[in-house]
Design a protein around this motif. Sequence first.
Motif, mmCIF file in Angstrom:
data_model
loop_
_atom_site.group_PDB
_atom_site.id
_atom_site.type_symbol
_atom_site.label_atom_id
_atom_site.label_comp_id
_atom_site.label_asym_id
_atom_site.label_seq_id
_atom_site.Cartn_x
_atom_site.Cartn_y
_atom_site.Cartn_z
ATOM 1 N N ARG A 89 40.473 1.629 30.538
ATOM 2 C CA ARG A 89 41.527 2.034 31.321
ATOM 3 C C ARG A 89 41.249 3.212 29.958
ATOM 4 N NH1 ARG A 89 46.441 -1.327 31.853
ATOM 5 N NH2 ARG A 89 45.471 -2.002 33.626
ATOM 6 N N GLY A 90 40.627 2.940 29.117
ATOM 7 C CA GLY A 90 40.717 4.079 28.423
ATOM 8 C C GLY A 90 39.514 4.898 28.283
ATOM 9 N N GLY A 91 38.884 5.020 29.312
ATOM 10 C CA GLY A 91 38.031 5.627 29.554
ATOM 11 C C GLY A 91 36.434 4.900 28.789
ATOM 12 N N LEU A 92 35.239 5.185 28.457
ATOM 13 C CA LEU A 92 33.901 4.692 27.500
ATOM 14 C C LEU A 92 34.651 3.816 26.552
ATOM 15 C CD1 LEU A 92 31.253 7.878 28.749
ATOM 16 C CD2 LEU A 92 32.226 4.944 29.799
ATOM 17 N N THR A 93 34.860 2.515 26.887
ATOM 18 C CA THR A 93 35.055 2.130 25.479
ATOM 19 C C THR A 93 33.603 1.044 25.395
ATOM 20 O OG1 THR A 93 36.106 0.939 26.550
ATOM 21 C CG2 THR A 93 37.203 2.153 25.686
ATOM 22 N N CYS B 74 36.935 -0.297 20.984
ATOM 23 C CA CYS B 74 37.214 0.729 20.224
ATOM 24 C C CYS B 74 36.553 1.973 21.689
ATOM 25 C CB CYS B 74 35.358 0.415 19.289
ATOM 26 S SG CYS B 74 36.198 -0.582 17.764
ATOM 27 N N ARG B 75 36.949 3.042 20.923
ATOM 28 C CA ARG B 75 36.435 3.731 21.508
ATOM 29 C C ARG B 75 35.348 4.419 21.980
ATOM 30 N NH1 ARG B 75 40.085 7.883 24.867
ATOM 31 N NH2 ARG B 75 38.548 8.843 26.283
ATOM 32 N N ALA B 76 34.268 5.325 22.703
ATOM 33 C CA ALA B 76 33.445 5.830 22.338
ATOM 34 C C ALA B 76 32.711 7.402 22.617
ATOM 35 C CB ALA B 76 32.343 5.188 23.378
ATOM 36 N N HIS B 77 32.755 7.507 21.867
ATOM 37 C CA HIS B 77 32.496 9.317 20.620
ATOM 38 C C HIS B 77 31.626 9.184 21.964
ATOM 39 C CE1 HIS B 77 31.811 12.690 19.448
ATOM 40 N NE2 HIS B 77 32.688 13.036 18.699
#
Length: 309
Positions: A150-154, A109-112
């Motif tokens: 890989r997807g950034g802060l997650t 889940c991507r962290a906003h």
Amino acid sequence: MGQTKSRFRQFTDEQWERIEPLLPSNEGRQGHRFRDNRKVVEGIIYRYRAGIPWRDLPSEEFGAWQTVWKRHARYARDGTWDRILHVILADADAAGKIDWNVSDDATICRAHQHSTNTTRPEQDTGGRVESKNRPFRDCEPAGHGIGRSRGGLTTKIHSAVDGRGRPLANVITGGQRNDGAMLAEVLADIHVPRHGKGRPRTRPDAVIADKAYSSGTIRRQLRSRGIAAVIPEKSDTIAARERRGSRGGRPPKLDTGLYKDRNVVERSFALAKQWRALATRYDKLAITYRAAVTLCAILTWLRRLGDTP
């Protein structure tokens, strides 16, 4: 059955009557007795379903947003939702409605940016958010369950679901955490009390997982607990064994019929991510985010147990 649901209401009357007695009343403690429990809990659910800021909660439907937020934070710290889920699981197990062929997996889940503006280490170390030996409020992980992948802060939700896709356990870690390394933590989170005497059930009949969980260590751990491993081998493991010939040993057994049911955990994630604030994490604290995941699991169990058409 129950009242007609609107976009602001998720519980039927029968479902609410089942969990309301399990909520803390605040009686005998400092402050006023909790009022409007249903309105507040529906407000918590609406916020996570809609993915809006707490301040944007419709006050005419749910009252003051501060009350809704504070109640959610309190229930997260004291483990209210976990206790309610355990009661529901105990009732389901006593009725023979839990399929103990458990599927395990994790979802990213991507962290906003609103969840990441806290002081934290560069990499979250993972681990359980809660502990049976310490108060829940003392178990916030150092990295708040946020890591750089890989997807950034997650954030990653590691989940175990029964054979019908209903959640039994959820553990929150940073997104870079290895799925297989967290399996022991997820299984340790399964806790289904018995009606009457007897220890809580913590051991599935089988664990169904994909190749990310295929390692000798995991297979030995499951074997030592008497749990059947329904996990396919990785291609490089198969190739290495074949190169060794007779010294490579026999391949582990795989119940292909049972493995076909592994996708129930994927369907469980798809259902949970219909709550927009679970699909994208806006919470700064892992304990409040995990509390919402657990609340979603409670609603899933109530609906799947036949409380709604």
